[in-house]
Design a protein around this motif. Sequence first.
Motif, PDB file in Angstrom:
ATOM      1  N   LEU A  65      23.103   8.628  22.653  1.00 55.79           N
ATOM      2  CA  LEU A  65      23.468   7.412  23.381  1.00 55.79           C
ATOM      3  C   LEU A  65      22.445   6.316  23.128  1.00 55.79           C
ATOM      4  O   LEU A  65      22.805   5.143  22.956  1.00 55.79           O
ATOM      5  CB  LEU A  65      23.588   7.712  24.875  1.00 55.79           C
ATOM      6  CG  LEU A  65      23.968   6.541  25.773  1.00 55.79           C
ATOM      7  CD1 LEU A  65      25.344   6.004  25.386  1.00 55.79           C
ATOM      8  CD2 LEU A  65      23.943   6.952  27.225  1.00 55.79           C
ATOM      9  N   ALA A  66      21.182   6.688  23.094  1.00 61.12           N
ATOM     10  CA  ALA A  66      20.133   5.697  22.803  1.00 61.12           C
ATOM     11  C   ALA A  66      20.313   5.115  21.403  1.00 61.12           C
ATOM     12  O   ALA A  66      20.147   3.914  21.202  1.00 61.12           O
ATOM     13  CB  ALA A  66      18.747   6.341  22.939  1.00 61.12           C
ATOM     14  N   CYS A  67      20.673   5.946  20.438  1.00 60.35           N
ATOM     15  CA  CYS A  67      20.903   5.460  19.071  1.00 60.35           C
ATOM     16  C   CYS A  67      22.103   4.513  19.024  1.00 60.35           C
ATOM     17  O   CYS A  67      22.077   3.517  18.297  1.00 60.35           O
ATOM     18  CB  CYS A  67      21.114   6.633  18.120  1.00 60.35           C
ATOM     19  SG  CYS A  67      19.607   7.537  17.768  1.00 60.35           S
ATOM     20  N   LEU A  68      23.139   4.808  19.770  1.00 64.16           N
ATOM     21  CA  LEU A  68      24.316   3.933  19.815  1.00 64.16           C
ATOM     22  C   LEU A  68      23.943   2.563  20.378  1.00 64.16           C
ATOM     23  O   LEU A  68      24.311   1.526  19.816  1.00 64.16           O
ATOM     24  CB  LEU A  68      25.419   4.577  20.652  1.00 64.16           C
ATOM     25  CG  LEU A  68      26.746   3.846  20.715  1.00 64.16           C
ATOM     26  CD1 LEU A  68      27.454   3.921  19.371  1.00 64.16           C
ATOM     27  CD2 LEU A  68      27.621   4.431  21.800  1.00 64.16           C
ATOM     28  N   VAL A  69      23.198   2.550  21.468  1.00 61.69           N
ATOM     29  CA  VAL A  69      22.782   1.296  22.086  1.00 61.69           C
ATOM     30  C   VAL A  69      21.806   0.554  21.179  1.00 61.69           C
ATOM     31  O   VAL A  69      21.893  -0.676  21.020  1.00 61.69           O
ATOM     32  CB  VAL A  69      22.162   1.560  23.477  1.00 61.69           C
ATOM     33  CG1 VAL A  69      21.517   0.318  24.049  1.00 61.69           C
ATOM     34  CG2 VAL A  69      23.224   2.099  24.421  1.00 61.69           C
ATOM     35  N   LEU A  70      20.881   1.280  20.550  1.00 58.44           N
ATOM     36  CA  LEU A  70      19.940   0.634  19.640  1.00 58.44           C
ATOM     37  C   LEU A  70      20.660   0.029  18.437  1.00 58.44           C
ATOM     38  O   LEU A  70      20.280  -1.034  17.948  1.00 58.44           O
ATOM     39  CB  LEU A  70      18.875   1.629  19.184  1.00 58.44           C
ATOM     40  CG  LEU A  70      17.850   2.038  20.233  1.00 58.44           C
ATOM     41  CD1 LEU A  70      16.976   3.159  19.719  1.00 58.44           C
ATOM     42  CD2 LEU A  70      17.017   0.851  20.659  1.00 58.44           C
ATOM     43  N   GLY A  71      21.694   0.681  17.952  1.00 59.14           N
ATOM     44  CA  GLY A  71      22.471   0.121  16.860  1.00 59.14           C
ATOM     45  C   GLY A  71      23.165  -1.164  17.259  1.00 59.14           C
ATOM     46  O   GLY A  71      23.200  -2.140  16.498  1.00 59.14           O
ATOM     47  N   ALA A  72      23.722  -1.178  18.469  1.00 56.12           N
ATOM     48  CA  ALA A  72      24.379  -2.397  18.955  1.00 56.12           C
ATOM     49  C   ALA A  72      23.351  -3.515  19.157  1.00 56.12           C
ATOM     50  O   ALA A  72      23.623  -4.679  18.838  1.00 56.12           O
ATOM     51  CB  ALA A  72      25.113  -2.104  20.258  1.00 56.12           C
ATOM     52  N   LEU A  73      22.176  -3.169  19.665  1.00 55.91           N
ATOM     53  CA  LEU A  73      21.125  -4.181  19.832  1.00 55.91           C
ATOM     54  C   LEU A  73      20.629  -4.701  18.491  1.00 55.91           C
ATOM     55  O   LEU A  73      20.303  -5.881  18.356  1.00 55.91           O
ATOM     56  CB  LEU A  73      19.959  -3.607  20.632  1.00 55.91           C
ATOM     57  CG  LEU A  73      20.182  -3.403  22.117  1.00 55.91           C
ATOM     58  CD1 LEU A  73      18.984  -2.730  22.754  1.00 55.91           C
ATOM     59  CD2 LEU A  73      20.474  -4.724  22.791  1.00 55.91           C
TER      60      LEU A  73
END
Length: 153
Positions: A7-15
């Motif tokens: 989930l952190a990787c998904l959010v970091l990708g969007a950021l």
Amino acid sequence: MTRYPALACLVLGALAATGFAPLDLWPLTLVAFALWMKLVHDAPTLRRALWRGWVFGVGHFTVNNNWFQHAFDFQDAMPPVLGYFAAVGLALYLAVFPMLAGGVAWRAARRPGSPTRRLYWSSPPPGSRPNGCVRLCSLAMPGIRSASSGCQQ
């Protein structure tokens, strides 16, 4: 961040995608990329590192490719909602490339004598200054001594 790394990787990708036009928040992209690389480095297996890379790519390309959804608004033969599915579908494919980059970085960090082991911030290299100064100058520019950073070869 370490409890739910996918989930952190998904959010970091969007950021990370916010660093491109029209938002141009490029410092956020650099921070997100660095945190993603830490999560890849901390992955226990190659499979988990690849998974974290793919999820980062899905988040990144879903946000970044959303611009071409607007082209579907001007097509009479297609419903505009298909543009959102096209952006996500293309992101699922393009995420293979960050996945491969994360896997290569994970594998390279585990080679014996790899300089990435010495650059990891939680474990300063032997012979570093007491305050944790990493000898980046010796890795980036061999043969050049930096008096300001205290690097000596």
